[in-house]
Write an enzyme that holds these catalytic residues in place. Structure first.
Site: not given
Ligand SMILES: *[C@@H]1O[C@H](CO)[C@@H](O)[C@H](O)[C@H]1NC(C)=O
Ligand SMILES: *[C@@H]1O[C@H](CO)[C@@H](O)[C@H](O)[C@H]1NC(C)=O
Ligand SMILES: *[C@@H]1O[C@H](CO)[C@@H](O)[C@H](O)[C@H]1NC(C)=O
Ligand SMILES: *[C@@H]1O[C@H](CO)[C@@H](O)[C@H](O)[C@H]1NC(C)=O
Ligand SMILES: *[C@@H]1O[C@H](CO)[C@@H](O)[C@H](O)[C@H]1NC(C)=O
Ligand SMILES: *[C@@H]1O[C@H](CO)[C@@H](O)[C@H](O)[C@H]1NC(C)=O
Length: 424
Positions: A232, A261, A265, A318
């Site tokens: 990430d 990824d 996040d 997302r």
């Protein structure tokens, strides 16, 4: 008492340009593509933020220095708990800790870290080209987010200098000069501002992590090809009051969907987050807020997040994916989105307003990918050439948010965002 005053929130239900008149505070009053009124209500004056955007702000409050008022002394148990937990985390990665310590000594000896006393992040001239924008959104609540304001300033240009600066647990401002190729993800601790010195500063090959941290500003940084242990670019857990502003995030889409990824996040009950003026492109799964359908016990009532003035381009999905939390998504641009954009699920709720969607599949959904639906109120969005494939199965109750904000007219948002999002 000051804190109490600041926390007292005003619920302002702004209407869009159709209802515009000069009696609305905080309204847009200028900008190169602005065709609306340029006057402000009494006590307010029109302040130019940049070529594209001017806003009515209180006449005696036109300096971003006013954010200083948001400094609060927090001695809550939550903070204490956070500190304890962080220590534990460090102990479990003994190898890494000793490495950092060694590096610290080296870096300190070579004394190439530049230290300045009492800098102020509000003084944009001392931070080269960074255009300080006002913090708006959930990160402005819960005592506010000021990062390392008032702390020591370090300027770093490699990983060992960065780790050395971060070894200081006090408030601090770390200026990142140039792109640092990381050999591992970097842990950013509380009360820190991490700011790019110019438009080409940031990190590649790895990302940053926050765990049990509070009050962090990440600004003017480029993140790319994030292949550290988390894969990430930003991974935050159990962290609150985080503001990510004027950053750029990208990987590539030449590898599979899971090679990298996330870009940004936030999970495990993180809360009070604002992501503003970022450019987010060329990636599959951009921003995961709440990582699992089974984590409701921890996440319900947390994960309050605002996204505004971000430019999402060439992304899979997302944008964000939001479980259990509360999202306010306004004035963003979505362009060339392959699978889905705003995905609200597992009882999460969102207010989605004045965004532009161009060639963006499934702009807003409440019934994708999870066992329970979320709810959304959407208004004044421009779905453009996108065939409207919204799937809003539940209309929620979130039609206002507990902080002041101004929505830009959806007709001018494309130009404002593409010209100003990202690093400077
Ligand atoms: C101007 O805006 C204010 C605040 O939104 C509203 O109360 C008022 O009715 C508006 N006046 C006109 C003439 O539209
Ligand atoms: C920053 O803001 C100033 C003044 O508001 C503006 O002239 C300048 O173009 C902006 N810089 C960038 C890189 O957008
Ligand atoms: C700013 O304006 C407000 C409202 O007009 C006033 O109450 C306040 O005293 C002013 N503050 C300063 C520092 O001038
Ligand atoms: C961060 O700063 C606040 C305010 O000065 C302080 O109360 C808190 O202990 C600091 N947090 C950490 C982890 O040092
Ligand atoms: C901002 O920085 C400049 C240059 O370092 C300095 O001259 C000026 O006084 C500073 N302004 C404030 C408000 O601190
Ligand atoms: C980091 O940069 C400093 C200052 O240029 C230099 O002295 C030091 O050797 C560098 N460290 C590494 C590991 O490259």
């Amino acid at each position: 008492m000051k804190t109490a005053l600041i926390i007292i929130v005003t619920i302002l239900n702004y209407t869009t340009s159709l209802a515009a008149n000069c009696s609305q505070p905080y309204y847009q009053c200028g900008g190169s593509s602005w065709n609306g009124l340029t006057c402000c209500t009494s006590g307010y004056s029109c302040k130019k933020f940049n070529e594209f955007f001017s806003q009515c702000v209180p006449s005696n409050n036109s300096s971003p220095d006013s954010t200083t008022k948001k400094i609060t002394k927090k001695t809550t148990t939550a903070t204490k708990k956070a500190t304890t937990k962080k220590t534990t985390t460090k102990k479990t990665t003994v190898k890494k800790t000793s490495k950092i310590t060694t590096t610290k000594k080296t870096a300190t000896k070579t004394t190439n870290i530049i230290k300045t006393k009492n800098p102020s992040i509000s003084n944009s001239s001392s931070l080269s080209n960074v255009n300080i924008t006002e913090l708006i959104g959930y990160a402005s609540l819960n005592g506010g987010t000021i990062g390392g304001q008032g702390g020591q300033t370090y300027t770093v240009s490699n990983q060992s200098q960065l780790e050395s600066a971060l070894a200081n647990n006090d408030k601090k401002i770390i200026i990142v000069d140039g792109i640092i190729k990381l050999t591992s993800d970097i842990i950013v601790n509380s009360n820190t501002s991490l700011i790019g010195a110019n438009k080409n500063s940031g990190f590649t090959n790895g990302g940053i992590k926050m765990k049990n941290a509070k009050n962090i500003i990440i600004q003017n940084l480029k993140f790319s090809y994030c292949l550290g242990s988390n894969k990430d670019c930003i991974n935050a857990q159990k962290s609150t009051n985080i503001w990510v502003d004027h950053c750029e995030f990208f990987n590539d889409r030449n590898h599979g969907k899971d090679y990298y990824d996330g870009l940004i996040d936030f999970t495990h009950a993180s809360d009070y987050i604002t992501i503003s003026w970022c450019s987010i492109h060329d990636h599959y799964k951009a921003s995961l807020i709440g990582h699992s359908d089974t984590n409701g016990n921890e996440d319900t009532g947390k994960l309050h997040i605002t996204y505004h003035h971000n430019y999402f381009k060439n992304v899979g999905s997302r944008l964000p994916s939001l479980r259990f939390g509360t999202g306010h998504v306004f004035n963003n641009v979505y362009e060339n989105i392959e699978s889905s954009c705003v995905n609200v699920r597992m009882g999460a709720q969102a207010l989605v307003e004045n965004n532009v969607f161009l060639n963006a599949n499934k702009p807003i959904s409440t019934n994708l990918d999870s066992s329970q639906e979320g709810s959304v109120i959407q208004r004044n969005n421009d779905f453009g050439t996108t065939s409207n494939t919204n799937s809003i199965t539940s209309v929620g109750t979130l039609n206002s948010v507990p902080y002041k904000y101004t929505v830009d007219n959806v007709n001018s948002i494309y130009k404002i965002v593409i010209n100003n999002a990202g690093t400077h």
